[in-house]
Write an enzyme that holds these catalytic residues in place. Structure first.
Site, PDB file in Angstrom:
ATOM      1  N   LYS A  13       5.375  12.764 -25.686  1.00 19.60           N
ATOM      2  CA  LYS A  13       6.064  13.141 -24.449  1.00 19.60           C
ATOM      3  C   LYS A  13       7.569  13.345 -24.671  1.00 19.60           C
ATOM      4  O   LYS A  13       8.164  14.195 -24.018  1.00 19.60           O
ATOM      5  CB  LYS A  13       5.798  12.132 -23.335  1.00 19.60           C
ATOM      6  CG  LYS A  13       6.412  10.784 -23.539  1.00 19.60           C
ATOM      7  CD  LYS A  13       6.020   9.846 -22.418  1.00 19.60           C
ATOM      8  CE  LYS A  13       6.232   8.401 -22.813  1.00 19.60           C
ATOM      9  NZ  LYS A  13       7.604   8.061 -23.235  1.00 19.60           N
ATOM     10  N   ARG A  88       8.098   1.950 -15.743  1.00 19.92           N
ATOM     11  CA  ARG A  88       7.020   1.374 -16.545  1.00 19.92           C
ATOM     12  C   ARG A  88       6.172   0.394 -15.736  1.00 19.92           C
ATOM     13  O   ARG A  88       5.130  -0.044 -16.197  1.00 19.92           O
ATOM     14  CB  ARG A  88       7.586   0.608 -17.738  1.00 19.92           C
ATOM     15  CG  ARG A  88       8.179   1.492 -18.817  1.00 19.92           C
ATOM     16  CD  ARG A  88       8.637   0.623 -19.973  1.00 19.92           C
ATOM     17  NE  ARG A  88       9.639   1.286 -20.783  1.00 19.92           N
ATOM     18  CZ  ARG A  88       9.361   1.996 -21.873  1.00 19.92           C
ATOM     19  NH1 ARG A  88       8.129   2.104 -22.279  1.00 19.92           N
ATOM     20  NH2 ARG A  88      10.322   2.564 -22.555  1.00 19.92           N
ATOM     21  N   ARG A 127       3.877   7.986 -40.735  1.00 22.32           N
ATOM     22  CA  ARG A 127       5.233   8.544 -40.756  1.00 22.32           C
ATOM     23  C   ARG A 127       6.123   7.781 -41.742  1.00 22.32           C
ATOM     24  O   ARG A 127       6.083   6.555 -41.823  1.00 22.32           O
ATOM     25  CB  ARG A 127       5.811   8.441 -39.340  1.00 22.32           C
ATOM     26  CG  ARG A 127       7.055   9.247 -39.137  1.00 22.32           C
ATOM     27  CD  ARG A 127       7.209   9.626 -37.703  1.00 22.32           C
ATOM     28  NE  ARG A 127       7.421   8.455 -36.854  1.00 22.32           N
ATOM     29  CZ  ARG A 127       7.637   8.534 -35.544  1.00 22.32           C
ATOM     30  NH1 ARG A 127       7.645   9.708 -34.945  1.00 22.32           N
ATOM     31  NH2 ARG A 127       7.814   7.434 -34.826  1.00 22.32           N
ATOM     32  N   ARG A 160       9.376   2.955 -40.695  1.00 15.56           N
ATOM     33  CA  ARG A 160      10.174   2.254 -39.687  1.00 15.56           C
ATOM     34  C   ARG A 160       9.379   1.073 -39.111  1.00 15.56           C
ATOM     35  O   ARG A 160       8.157   1.151 -39.006  1.00 15.56           O
ATOM     36  CB  ARG A 160      10.568   3.191 -38.540  1.00 15.56           C
ATOM     37  CG  ARG A 160      11.424   4.365 -38.992  1.00 15.56           C
ATOM     38  CD  ARG A 160      11.932   5.127 -37.788  1.00 15.56           C
ATOM     39  NE  ARG A 160      10.958   5.071 -36.691  1.00 15.56           N
ATOM     40  CZ  ARG A 160      11.161   5.561 -35.484  1.00 15.56           C
ATOM     41  NH1 ARG A 160      12.300   6.143 -35.198  1.00 15.56           N
ATOM     42  NH2 ARG A 160      10.243   5.483 -34.549  1.00 15.56           N
ATOM     43  N   ARG A 171       2.601  -2.181 -28.605  1.00 16.58           N
ATOM     44  CA  ARG A 171       3.207  -1.275 -27.614  1.00 16.58           C
ATOM     45  C   ARG A 171       2.119  -0.591 -26.788  1.00 16.58           C
ATOM     46  O   ARG A 171       2.280  -0.387 -25.585  1.00 16.58           O
ATOM     47  CB  ARG A 171       4.092  -0.242 -28.312  1.00 16.58           C
ATOM     48  CG  ARG A 171       5.383  -0.852 -28.851  1.00 16.58           C
ATOM     49  CD  ARG A 171       6.079   0.066 -29.830  1.00 16.58           C
ATOM     50  NE  ARG A 171       6.544   1.296 -29.215  1.00 16.58           N
ATOM     51  CZ  ARG A 171       6.759   2.433 -29.884  1.00 16.58           C
ATOM     52  NH1 ARG A 171       6.535   2.486 -31.167  1.00 16.58           N
ATOM     53  NH2 ARG A 171       7.185   3.495 -29.258  1.00 16.58           N
TER      54      ARG A 171
END
Ligand SMILES: [Zn+2]
Length: 215
Positions: A13, A88, A127, A160, A171
Site C-alpha cells: 500500500k 489502526r 529482501r 533489516r 506485525r
C-alpha cells in the site's frame, strides 16, 4: 479525493500511495513520516510526540490526531490526500472522523489491499539491503550477481530487523487483530473497497485507478 489505505505489512500500500501521489498530485500522508517531520521541525506537538517515543511508548491518539490535523491543513493536502498507517484502531477511526468533520471534510474511499500472508512473507523475508547505499535486492525476485554482495558498490547485504520472519508475523497478528473493526467502520458507511494486491506494482495500480474511478 480523501483516501485511506489499509493492508498488511508488505502488502504494497505504501508503494501504491507513492505512485498515486506522483501521478494524481495529492500527497501520501504516512504517520511515520509525520512523526519524523514534526519532530525534526521542533513544533510543540513534535516535542510532545518525541517524549513518548524516547520513553519507548506509543504516541497517544490525541497527539497523533493533532499532528494529522496540522498536516492536512498544509496547502498540498487541501485538494486530497492518502492516509497510510492511520487509523489502526476503531477509536482512532472515530477520532479521525470527528477531526475531518470539524474541517468540513470527509473520507471518500477506504481501500483495503488484500494479499495472502504467505506471499507477503516471501516478499519481505527475502529482501536484502546493502549497508553502504541502501540498494535493495531480493534473494528470489531480484538477486545480486554475487550472493550477499551489492552489485553497485560491493558492500555486504543485510536483512533489516523489520524483515525478519518473526517480526513480520508479529506485525501481521497485530494487523489481523485490530483491523476488522476499522474496516467495518468504513464498510457500514459505504466507503470500503477491497483490492487484489497480488501482482507487480503497475498491475495493482491499474486496479486501484479502476476502483477509484468507480467510486
Ligand atoms: Zn549498494
Amino acid at each position: 479525493m480523501n483516501l485511506i489505505f489499509f493492508g498488511p505489512p508488505g502488502g504494497g500500500k505504501g508503494t501504491q500511495a507513492r505512485l498515486l501521489a506522483a501521478r494524481r498530485e495529492f500527497p501520501q500522508i504516512s504517520t511515520g513520516d509525520i512523526l519524523r517531520e514534526t519532530i525534526a521541525a521542533g513544533t510543540a506537538l513534535g516535542h510532545e510526540a518525541r517524549r513518548y517515543m524516547d520513553a519507548g511508548d506509543l504516541v497517544p491518539d490525541a497527539v497523533m490526531i493533532g499532528l494529522i490535523a496540522e498536516r492536512l491543513d498544509q496547502p498540498d493536502a487541501r485538494g486530497g490526500f492518502t492516509l497510510d498507517g492511520f487509523p489502526r484502531t476503531l477509536h482512532q477511526a472515530q477520532a479521525l472522523e470527528r477531526l475531518l468533520a470539524s474541517m468540513e471534510r470527509a473520507i471518500d474511499r477506504a481501500v483495503e489491499f488484500r494479499i495472502d500472508e504467505e506471499t507477503v512473507m516471501r516478499r519481505l523475508s527475502g529482501r536484502r539491503v546493502c549497508r553502504a547505499g541502501g540498494h535493495i535486492y531480493h534473494v528470489e525476485f531480484a538477486p545480486p550477481q554475487r550472493e550477499g554482495i551489492c552489485d553497485h558498490d560491493g558492500s555486504p547485504l543485510r536483512q533489516r530487523d523489520d524483515d525478519q520472519p518473526e517480526v513480520i508475523r508479529r506485525r501481521m497478528e497485530v494487523y489481523r487483530r485490530e483491523i476488522p473493526s476499522v474496516l467495518e467502520f468504513y464498510r457500514v458507511r459505504g466507503l470500503l473497497v477491497a483490492l487484489d494486491a497480488a501482482g507487480d506494482e503497475e498491475t495493482v495500480y491499474a486496479r486501484l485507478e479502476e476502483a477509484l474511478a468507480a467510486a
